[in-house]
Design an enzyme around this catalytic site. Sequence first.
Site, PDB file in Angstrom:
ATOM      1  N   THR A 134       2.707  -6.480   1.105  1.00 15.56           N
ATOM      2  CA  THR A 134       2.240  -5.575   0.064  1.00 15.56           C
ATOM      3  C   THR A 134       2.232  -4.108   0.476  1.00 15.56           C
ATOM      4  O   THR A 134       2.005  -3.245  -0.365  1.00 15.56           O
ATOM      5  CB  THR A 134       0.822  -5.978  -0.370  1.00 15.56           C
ATOM      6  OG1 THR A 134      -0.014  -6.007   0.790  1.00 15.56           O
ATOM      7  CG2 THR A 134       0.823  -7.353  -1.029  1.00 15.56           C
ATOM      8  N   GLU A 135       2.517  -3.825   1.751  1.00 18.20           N
ATOM      9  CA  GLU A 135       2.514  -2.430   2.183  1.00 18.20           C
ATOM     10  C   GLU A 135       3.594  -1.606   1.481  1.00 18.20           C
ATOM     11  O   GLU A 135       3.511  -0.377   1.447  1.00 18.20           O
ATOM     12  CB  GLU A 135       2.621  -2.322   3.708  1.00 18.20           C
ATOM     13  CG  GLU A 135       3.812  -2.988   4.329  1.00 18.20           C
ATOM     14  CD  GLU A 135       3.572  -4.427   4.768  1.00 18.20           C
ATOM     15  OE1 GLU A 135       3.923  -4.777   5.899  1.00 18.20           O
ATOM     16  OE2 GLU A 135       3.057  -5.227   3.970  1.00 18.20           O
ATOM     17  N   VAL A 136       4.596  -2.269   0.915  1.00 16.94           N
ATOM     18  CA  VAL A 136       5.630  -1.526   0.182  1.00 16.94           C
ATOM     19  C   VAL A 136       5.029  -0.788  -1.015  1.00 16.94           C
ATOM     20  O   VAL A 136       5.558   0.235  -1.440  1.00 16.94           O
ATOM     21  CB  VAL A 136       6.795  -2.433  -0.268  1.00 16.94           C
ATOM     22  CG1 VAL A 136       7.508  -3.030   0.932  1.00 16.94           C
ATOM     23  CG2 VAL A 136       6.327  -3.521  -1.220  1.00 16.94           C
TER      24      VAL A 136
END
Length: 148
Positions: A134-136
């Site tokens: 989810t860091e994108v």
Amino acid sequence: MYSTLLLECRDAIATITLNRPDKRNAVTSGMIADLQAALDAVEKKPQDARRDPDRAGQAFCAGMDLEMLAAIAKQSPTENQEDSRRIAKMLRRIWSFPRPMISAVNGAAYAGGCGIATLCDFTLAASQAKFGYTEVKIGFLPAIVPSS
């Protein structure tokens, strides 16, 4: 003995449980150090490891702690590189651990937590488990750490 995880050894099985339920087991520098120390203890003398049957929260690991990410934004490039090396060392340690490693995911395994779960030899997931890099969503490339 550990401030961010629980270590239980019973018979020939060691169980390491991330233990920051109030932060969804988010990774901090302290957790990285605790995990390295626990793996060292299990590899050397599992029968001497602390027994603690408590369980910790409903998330496997939500990735990096947001407070740690905020601190990283204020660090120098050299400090950021050192943090990346510490994380890479922990992830390589999990991947190359000489005994079989099984992750049991109940809830979220996001970002670094997804990396931890999937680097194990086997990953068991409850039906409600969720995996993702989810860091994108905040502009980071997933699973990028230096190779040395």
